[in-house]
Design a protein around this motif. Structure first.
Motif, PDB file in Angstrom:
ATOM      1  N   ASP A  72      43.534 -28.932 -64.816  1.00  0.00           N
ATOM      2  CA  ASP A  72      44.456 -29.552 -63.474  1.00  0.00           C
ATOM      3  C   ASP A  72      46.445 -28.499 -63.950  1.00  0.00           C
ATOM      4  OD1 ASP A  72      43.213 -31.605 -62.907  1.00  0.00           O
ATOM      5  OD2 ASP A  72      44.123 -32.933 -63.749  1.00  0.00           O
ATOM      6  N   VAL A  73      46.037 -27.519 -65.127  1.00  0.00           N
ATOM      7  CA  VAL A  73      46.697 -26.799 -65.325  1.00  0.00           C
ATOM      8  C   VAL A  73      47.021 -25.556 -64.706  1.00  0.00           C
ATOM      9  CG1 VAL A  73      48.279 -26.194 -67.830  1.00  0.00           C
ATOM     10  CG2 VAL A  73      47.566 -28.327 -67.496  1.00  0.00           C
ATOM     11  N   LEU A  74      45.756 -24.608 -65.265  1.00  0.00           N
ATOM     12  CA  LEU A  74      45.691 -23.668 -64.411  1.00  0.00           C
ATOM     13  C   LEU A  74      45.618 -23.540 -63.001  1.00  0.00           C
ATOM     14  CD1 LEU A  74      42.890 -22.356 -66.967  1.00  0.00           C
ATOM     15  CD2 LEU A  74      44.717 -21.544 -67.045  1.00  0.00           C
ATOM     16  N   TYR A  75      45.278 -24.645 -62.267  1.00  0.00           N
ATOM     17  CA  TYR A  75      45.155 -24.910 -60.905  1.00  0.00           C
ATOM     18  C   TYR A  75      46.933 -24.528 -60.709  1.00  0.00           C
ATOM     19  CZ  TYR A  75      45.175 -27.057 -56.897  1.00  0.00           C
ATOM     20  OH  TYR A  75      45.004 -27.237 -54.849  1.00  0.00           O
ATOM     21  N   ARG A  76      47.620 -25.096 -60.935  1.00  0.00           N
ATOM     22  CA  ARG A  76      48.750 -25.190 -60.833  1.00  0.00           C
ATOM     23  C   ARG A  76      49.625 -24.221 -61.195  1.00  0.00           C
ATOM     24  NH1 ARG A  76      49.251 -30.481 -64.112  1.00  0.00           N
ATOM     25  NH2 ARG A  76      50.072 -29.920 -65.130  1.00  0.00           N
ATOM     26  N   ASP A  77      49.262 -22.937 -61.838  1.00  0.00           N
ATOM     27  CA  ASP A  77      49.691 -21.901 -62.635  1.00  0.00           C
ATOM     28  C   ASP A  77      49.392 -20.487 -61.675  1.00  0.00           C
ATOM     29  OD1 ASP A  77      51.083 -22.908 -64.462  1.00  0.00           O
ATOM     30  OD2 ASP A  77      49.409 -21.951 -65.803  1.00  0.00           O
ATOM     31  N   PHE A  78      47.752 -20.910 -60.929  1.00  0.00           N
ATOM     32  CA  PHE A  78      47.326 -20.580 -59.860  1.00  0.00           C
ATOM     33  C   PHE A  78      48.407 -20.301 -58.729  1.00  0.00           C
ATOM     34  CE2 PHE A  78      45.003 -18.832 -55.909  1.00  0.00           C
ATOM     35  CZ  PHE A  78      43.906 -18.128 -56.577  1.00  0.00           C
ATOM     36  N   LEU A  79      48.558 -21.367 -58.158  1.00  0.00           N
ATOM     37  CA  LEU A  79      49.308 -21.505 -57.117  1.00  0.00           C
ATOM     38  C   LEU A  79      50.980 -20.907 -57.014  1.00  0.00           C
ATOM     39  CD1 LEU A  79      48.450 -25.184 -55.765  1.00  0.00           C
ATOM     40  CD2 LEU A  79      47.762 -23.282 -54.908  1.00  0.00           C
ATOM     41  N   ASP A  80      51.929 -21.356 -58.742  1.00  0.00           N
ATOM     42  CA  ASP A  80      52.661 -20.417 -58.675  1.00  0.00           C
ATOM     43  C   ASP A  80      52.448 -19.391 -58.903  1.00  0.00           C
ATOM     44  OD1 ASP A  80      53.902 -23.135 -58.811  1.00  0.00           O
ATOM     45  OD2 ASP A  80      53.236 -23.023 -61.088  1.00  0.00           O
ATOM     46  N   TYR A  81      51.096 -18.596 -58.795  1.00  0.00           N
ATOM     47  CA  TYR A  81      51.595 -16.534 -58.831  1.00  0.00           C
ATOM     48  C   TYR A  81      51.096 -16.220 -57.623  1.00  0.00           C
ATOM     49  CZ  TYR A  81      50.430 -12.304 -60.434  1.00  0.00           C
ATOM     50  OH  TYR A  81      50.049 -11.286 -60.483  1.00  0.00           O
ATOM     51  N   TYR A  82      50.879 -17.394 -56.702  1.00  0.00           N
ATOM     52  CA  TYR A  82      50.280 -17.004 -55.516  1.00  0.00           C
ATOM     53  C   TYR A  82      51.173 -17.335 -54.262  1.00  0.00           C
ATOM     54  CZ  TYR A  82      46.987 -16.758 -51.291  1.00  0.00           C
ATOM     55  OH  TYR A  82      46.988 -16.890 -50.174  1.00  0.00           O
ATOM     56  N   GLY A  83      51.724 -17.984 -54.785  1.00  0.00           N
ATOM     57  CA  GLY A  83      52.814 -18.725 -53.989  1.00  0.00           C
ATOM     58  C   GLY A  83      53.617 -17.078 -53.448  1.00  0.00           C
ATOM     59  N   GLU A  84      53.899 -15.996 -55.196  1.00  0.00           N
ATOM     60  CA  GLU A  84      54.558 -15.061 -55.300  1.00  0.00           C
ATOM     61  C   GLU A  84      54.027 -14.434 -54.552  1.00  0.00           C
ATOM     62  OE1 GLU A  84      57.922 -15.212 -55.445  1.00  0.00           O
ATOM     63  OE2 GLU A  84      57.408 -17.503 -55.750  1.00  0.00           O
ATOM     64  N   HIS A  85      52.608 -13.650 -54.296  1.00  0.00           N
ATOM     65  CA  HIS A  85      52.029 -12.927 -53.753  1.00  0.00           C
ATOM     66  C   HIS A  85      50.807 -13.214 -52.363  1.00  0.00           C
ATOM     67  CE1 HIS A  85      53.231 -10.762 -57.516  1.00  0.00           C
ATOM     68  NE2 HIS A  85      53.083 -11.694 -58.277  1.00  0.00           N
ATOM     69  N   LEU A  86      51.091 -14.085 -52.067  1.00  0.00           N
ATOM     70  CA  LEU A  86      49.983 -14.463 -50.530  1.00  0.00           C
ATOM     71  C   LEU A  86      49.494 -13.399 -49.618  1.00  0.00           C
ATOM     72  CD1 LEU A  86      52.349 -15.703 -48.102  1.00  0.00           C
ATOM     73  CD2 LEU A  86      52.105 -17.351 -49.904  1.00  0.00           C
ATOM     74  N   ALA A  87      51.025 -12.081 -49.295  1.00  0.00           N
ATOM     75  CA  ALA A  87      50.763 -11.575 -48.705  1.00  0.00           C
ATOM     76  C   ALA A  87      50.776 -10.319 -49.125  1.00  0.00           C
ATOM     77  CB  ALA A  87      51.956 -12.158 -47.471  1.00  0.00           C
ATOM     78  N   ASP A  88      50.758  -9.487 -50.229  1.00  0.00           N
ATOM     79  CA  ASP A  88      50.435  -8.985 -50.931  1.00  0.00           C
ATOM     80  C   ASP A  88      49.642  -7.243 -50.382  1.00  0.00           C
ATOM     81  OD1 ASP A  88      52.830  -9.484 -52.832  1.00  0.00           O
ATOM     82  OD2 ASP A  88      51.591  -9.247 -54.296  1.00  0.00           O
ATOM     83  N   GLU A  89      48.667  -7.837 -50.315  1.00  0.00           N
ATOM     84  CA  GLU A  89      47.761  -6.886 -49.394  1.00  0.00           C
ATOM     85  C   GLU A  89      46.644  -7.716 -48.223  1.00  0.00           C
ATOM     86  OE1 GLU A  89      45.175  -4.418 -52.092  1.00  0.00           O
ATOM     87  OE2 GLU A  89      45.994  -5.733 -53.866  1.00  0.00           O
ATOM     88  N   THR A  90      47.229  -9.131 -48.442  1.00  0.00           N
ATOM     89  CA  THR A  90      46.231  -9.368 -47.000  1.00  0.00           C
ATOM     90  C   THR A  90      46.135  -9.363 -45.361  1.00  0.00           C
ATOM     91  OG1 THR A  90      46.289 -11.686 -48.413  1.00  0.00           O
ATOM     92  CG2 THR A  90      45.828 -12.020 -45.781  1.00  0.00           C
ATOM     93  N   VAL A  91      46.119  -8.862 -44.778  1.00  0.00           N
ATOM     94  CA  VAL A  91      45.763  -8.863 -43.387  1.00  0.00           C
ATOM     95  C   VAL A  91      44.658  -9.450 -42.051  1.00  0.00           C
ATOM     96  CG1 VAL A  91      46.927  -6.629 -44.067  1.00  0.00           C
ATOM     97  CG2 VAL A  91      44.491  -6.898 -43.345  1.00  0.00           C
ATOM     98  N   ALA A  92      45.350  -9.700 -41.603  1.00  0.00           N
ATOM     99  CA  ALA A  92      45.079 -10.102 -40.053  1.00  0.00           C
ATOM    100  C   ALA A  92      43.979  -9.396 -39.942  1.00  0.00           C
ATOM    101  CB  ALA A  92      45.397 -10.693 -38.756  1.00  0.00           C
TER     102      ALA A  92
END
Length: 232
Positions: A72-92
């Motif tokens: 549960d803790v790791l999942y929250r940390d994952f979401l927090d970090y990903y939220g800051e990097h969700l479009a760094d390299e993602t493309v359509a």
């Protein structure tokens, strides 16, 4: 009046190539826990069922079992970090916007049904400038159910203003196609997404290898031939 048709899309591995950002977030968590990074090539078998499943699979790849409370803790940390990097390299994926434009010009309603959380899904679509195409973006937290529960799909269709009896699901994984099958809906599966099971073995109505094949696949499903664009 004819009921508008609806196309509902999965997000990761279907509309967007997000493997590098998702795997980057997983590796951030693994490194913090003293575990080795996993190559982005492992995305095909690790992604497809949401962030928590990605974490569980990632730790399992490293030979680790994590207690639910710690996860549960790791999942929250994952979401927090990903939220800051969700479009760094993602493309359509190539051809996505052209296919969306064609469907919209025909009067189709479009929506997203994803096991990514809604906030991240909305922000990612905004970052990729695809928001105007979609009438609804429904993540795993949008309703009380999420894929492969068919209610996630049928409620997403309704949120987009559509009717489940006039809808098609477009996805890339067993989760997506199983959801469509359980909802009694036809589906299109892309074969370039995140699945370790060949797309041809998932039970989709049609399989495509590029988004320039989507319109003909949908036409075959709906029994329609190419339609003229709606006048503006």
């Amino acid at each position: 009046m004819m009921q508008p048709r609806t196309a509902i899309f999965d997000l990761d591995g279907t509309l967007v190539d997000s493997a590098r950002d998702l795997m980057g977030t997983l590796n951030f968590i693994l490194a913090r826990e003293g575990l080795p990074a996993l190559p982005v090539e492992r995305a095909q078998s690790l992604l497809g069922a949401g962030a928590r499943a990605l974490l569980e699979r990632g730790f399992a790849e490293c030979g680790q079992t994590v207690e639910p409370a710690r996860m549960d803790v790791l999942y929250r940390d994952f979401l927090d970090y990903y939220g800051e990097h969700l479009a760094d390299e993602t493309v359509a994926f190539d051809g996505v916007e052209e296919a969306l434009q064609t469907l919209k010009s025909r009067g189709w309603l479009l929506g997203i049904c994803t096991n990514k959380v809604t906030e991240h899904s909305v922000r990612l679509i905004e970052a990729l400038k695809l928001t105007p195409y979609f009438s609804a973006i429904c993540g795993r937290d949008a309703f009380a159910w999420f894929k492969p529960d068919p209610r996630h799909l049928t409620l997403s269709i309704e949120a987009a203003g559509g009717d489940p009896t006039h809808a098609v699901m477009v996805g890339d994984s067993k989760t997506d196609i199983d959801t469509a099958l359980r909802a009694g809906l036809p589906s299109v599966c892309v074969d370039f997404g995140y699945t370790d099971i060949p797309a041809t073995q998932l039970g989709a109505t049609h399989v495509i290898s590029h988004f320039d094949q989507l319109i003909s696949a949908i036409d075959a499903i709906t029994g329609l031939t190419a339609q003229p664009a709606l006048s503006k």
